[in-house]
Design an enzyme around this catalytic site. Structure first.
Site, short mmCIF file in Angstrom:
data_model
loop_
_atom_site.label_atom_id
_atom_site.label_comp_id
_atom_site.label_asym_id
_atom_site.label_seq_id
_atom_site.Cartn_x
_atom_site.Cartn_y
_atom_site.Cartn_z
N ASP A 78 0.81 -1.21 0.00
CA ASP A 78 0.00 0.00 0.00
C ASP A 78 0.85 1.26 0.00
OD1 ASP A 78 -2.03 -1.82 0.20
OD2 ASP A 78 -3.16 -0.68 1.67
N CYS A 119 1.02 -8.38 4.81
CA CYS A 119 0.61 -6.99 4.64
C CYS A 119 -0.88 -6.82 4.36
CB CYS A 119 1.47 -6.32 3.58
SG CYS A 119 3.16 -6.04 4.20
N ASP A 120 -1.26 -5.57 4.20
CA ASP A 120 -2.60 -5.06 4.44
C ASP A 120 -3.77 -5.91 3.94
OD1 ASP A 120 -0.84 -3.08 5.15
OD2 ASP A 120 -2.16 -1.46 4.56
N LYS A 121 -3.92 -6.09 2.64
CA LYS A 121 -5.10 -6.79 2.11
C LYS A 121 -4.85 -8.28 1.96
CE LYS A 121 -6.21 -2.69 2.05
NZ LYS A 121 -4.87 -2.30 2.38
N CYS A 193 5.34 -2.51 8.41
CA CYS A 193 5.67 -1.21 9.01
C CYS A 193 5.44 -1.20 10.52
CB CYS A 193 4.87 -0.12 8.32
SG CYS A 193 5.12 -0.09 6.54
N GLU A 441 -6.86 4.06 -0.28
CA GLU A 441 -6.36 4.46 1.03
C GLU A 441 -5.66 5.81 0.86
OE1 GLU A 441 -4.81 1.25 3.77
OE2 GLU A 441 -2.96 2.27 3.24
N SER A 467 -5.24 4.90 5.66
CA SER A 467 -4.17 4.00 6.09
C SER A 467 -4.30 3.76 7.60
CB SER A 467 -2.82 4.63 5.79
OG SER A 467 -1.80 4.03 6.54
#
Length: 553
Positions: A78, A119-121, A193, A441, A467
């Site tokens: 992202d 990570c995110d998705k 992160c 985002e 985010s």
């Protein structure tokens, strides 16, 4: 075993020939076939270390008596996709990932899955697949990144030391050299992160849900502990296959309520609302959006985590990790099963000490309410979401003047050109699941607000999303979205907007007759993207209050 459908009987002679063509020995044909869905990629810091974890998962599977078979799953970073066309693709990849894992597991009749993600998705997409398939699954999240270190001894994190640094540089607060120090130190190596952004929040919630082994949600990407967790997860998936323990036995309403409470207690990413709703839907669990707010009012925030607070993931891991948070929440947590074989309360009871400077007790919270609030009103009839843990006390209520933009880029340009001033409410619309498409985002404008020193005088509202690194008075997920004719489409420059987080209200202070006149003349804009996968996605995606899932209905 499910895999017997491709390896047993005369009629499966061709299938066995192909399996042996991959190198599988005859001696392994009677063992459970374990798929390892790996999202290794050279493109994402959170995923570059997965080749190492793959080795340990494979060793664990074979030690447990199974046979490991790897297949690849794509991922989007992202942070790298942010601020350009790439971010349109991020949330939609969640659906693609779920579909890909389902497709491979069903086509090859795998007996169980280890889902290697970070990570995110990618993590929620894997969990959606696990719930949909309902075959034995275990999740390994690859772990957080170490914080960066500067010569002056301070610790760096990705969001506050890159995105917000851009705005501080623009405002003349830091110079070229300081900006370069941020750039060079914010991401020191592999891992997700460092703060409680979406990736790490989802890793924590995956463990809370019971789908990962203890410490998996917080153990650092560079640690030997993460290797040992990977090995143990490989061993354990074979046991789950033999015991026929499947995700829907674990992903119960109680498990989701536990996950929401942990999210609230830590002040996690607002994106988890979308993801938990989507995962619950696949698991057949009814989970209305209002649940988050009901639990938020009775779950205090116990930790002050970066980006809105002081602590990093490495601090939370040492302080007790997920089990430490469960222990501190005590009777607010349901006793629920986990892939470990022990229940949540049994695991929490195993924690001897929690560092209460990081995860406070219920009697001494950071804030009396949880980190997320759900707002309603004539601007958000179906709801909107705010990460209230990142909002200053003076901005919890705010009456401002609308400044409307039909894209993130237009709003960002106005911010960086100094056209947004104290008392404004920045309205960014046509960025929802359908209108974006992809519900981009928007970290850049929210970080710019903070970096420009406007976090205590300007609010931002959008039908898009933020985010996990976002902080400040930023309200997202406004439903219905503008592209569907939601009220946010009818806001005009100069309108007054009331934000009242304590009362859970988001109101457009315009007479209803005037709104009806605007509604009567409104026409849906042309789609921003008319070809390819995103055009198809826009036709089938649902609203944010449902989790922005795709539906054939």
């Amino acid at each position: 075993m499910r895999s017997d459908m491709i390896k047993k009987g005369l009629e499966r002679t061709p299938h066995r020939a192909l399996i042996k063509g991959t190198g599988v020995p005859e001696s392994e044909m009677d063992k459970p076939f374990i798929g390892v869905a790996t999202s290794f990629s050279d493109l994402i810091p959170g995923h570059v270390g997965m080749r190492d974890l793959e080795r340990f998962i494979e060793k664990g599977v074979h030690s447990g008596g199974g046979y490991a078979m790897f297949f690849g799953i794509p991922g989007v970073c992202d942070g790298i996709a942010m601020g350009h066309k790439g971010m349109h693709y991020s949330l939609p990849t969640r659906e693609l990932i779920a579909d890909m894992v389902e497709s491979v597991a069903e086509a090859h009749r795998l007996d169980g899955l280890v889902l290697l993600t970070n990570c995110d998705k990618i993590t929620p997409g894997m969990l959606m697949a696990a719930a949909r398939l309902d075959i034995p699954c275990i999740v390994v999240t690859a772990g957080p990144m170490l914080s960066g270190r500067g010569q002056e001894g301070r610790r760096y994190s990705f969001v506050t030391d890159t995105f917000e640094a851009m705005a501080r540089y623009k405002a003349g607060v830091i110079d070229d050299k300081q900006l370069k120090v941020c750039e060079d130190n914010a991401c020191p190596g592999m891992g997700s992160c460092q703060g409680l952004f979406t990736a790490n929040t989802m890793a924590i919630l995956t463990e809370t849900l019971g789908m990962s082994l203890p410490r998996c949600g917080t153990a650092l990407a560079v640690s030997a502990l993460k290797r040992r967790i990977a090995f143990a997860s490989g061993e354990r998936i074979v046991g789950l296959v033999k015991e026929n323990v499947t995700p829907r036995q674990i992903l119960t309403r109680a498990a989701f309520e536990n996950a929401i409470r942990v999210d609230l207690a830590l002040g996690g990413s607002s994106n988890t609302v979308l993801h938990l709703l989507a995962i619950a839907r696949e698991a057949g669990v009814e989970l209305p959006l209002e649940t988050f707010d009901i639990l938020s009012k009775e779950t205090p925030q116990l930790a002050s985590m970066n980006p809105a607070g002081e602590h990093f993931m490495e601090d939370l891991d040492v302080a007790g990790g997920v089990l430490g948070v469960l222990k501190q929440l005590g009777d607010k947590i349901h006793d629920a099963p986990t892939v470990m074989g022990l229940t949540t309360k049994q695991l929490a009871a195993s924690v001897e000490n929690v560092d209460e400077t990081v995860v406070r007790p219920l009697t001494d919270p950071v804030k009396k309410e949880g980190g997320i609030a759900v707002l309603f009103g004539n601007l958000a009839p179906k709801g909107a979401v705010v990460k209230q843990s990142g909002v200053s006390q003076q901005m919890m209520t705010f009456n401002g003047t609308a400044r409307c933009f039909d894209s993130e880029e237009a709003a960002m340009a106005a911010l960086m050109d100094g056209k947004i001033t104290a008392g404004d409410v920045v309205v960014i619309r046509y960025e929802g699941p359908k209108g974006g498409p992809g519900m981009r985002e928007m970290l850049a404008p929210t970080a710019a607000l903070m970096g420009l020193g406007l976090g205590d005088s300007v609010a931002l509202i959008t039908d898009g999303r933020f985010s996990g690194g976002t902080r400040g008075p930023c309200i997202g997920h406004i439903s219905p979205e503008a592209a569907e004719g939601g009220p946010i489409a009818f806001v005009q420059d100069g309108d007054k907007i009331l934000l009242d987080i304590p009362s859970r209200r988001l109101e457009l202070l315009v007479d209803e007759k005037i709104l009806e006149e605007r509604r009567a003349t409104w026409r849906a804009p042309e789609p921003k993207i008319k070809t390819g996968w995103l055009a198809r996605y826009a036709r089938v995606v649902t609203s944010a209050y449902t989790g922005a899932v795709t539906s054939a209905e």
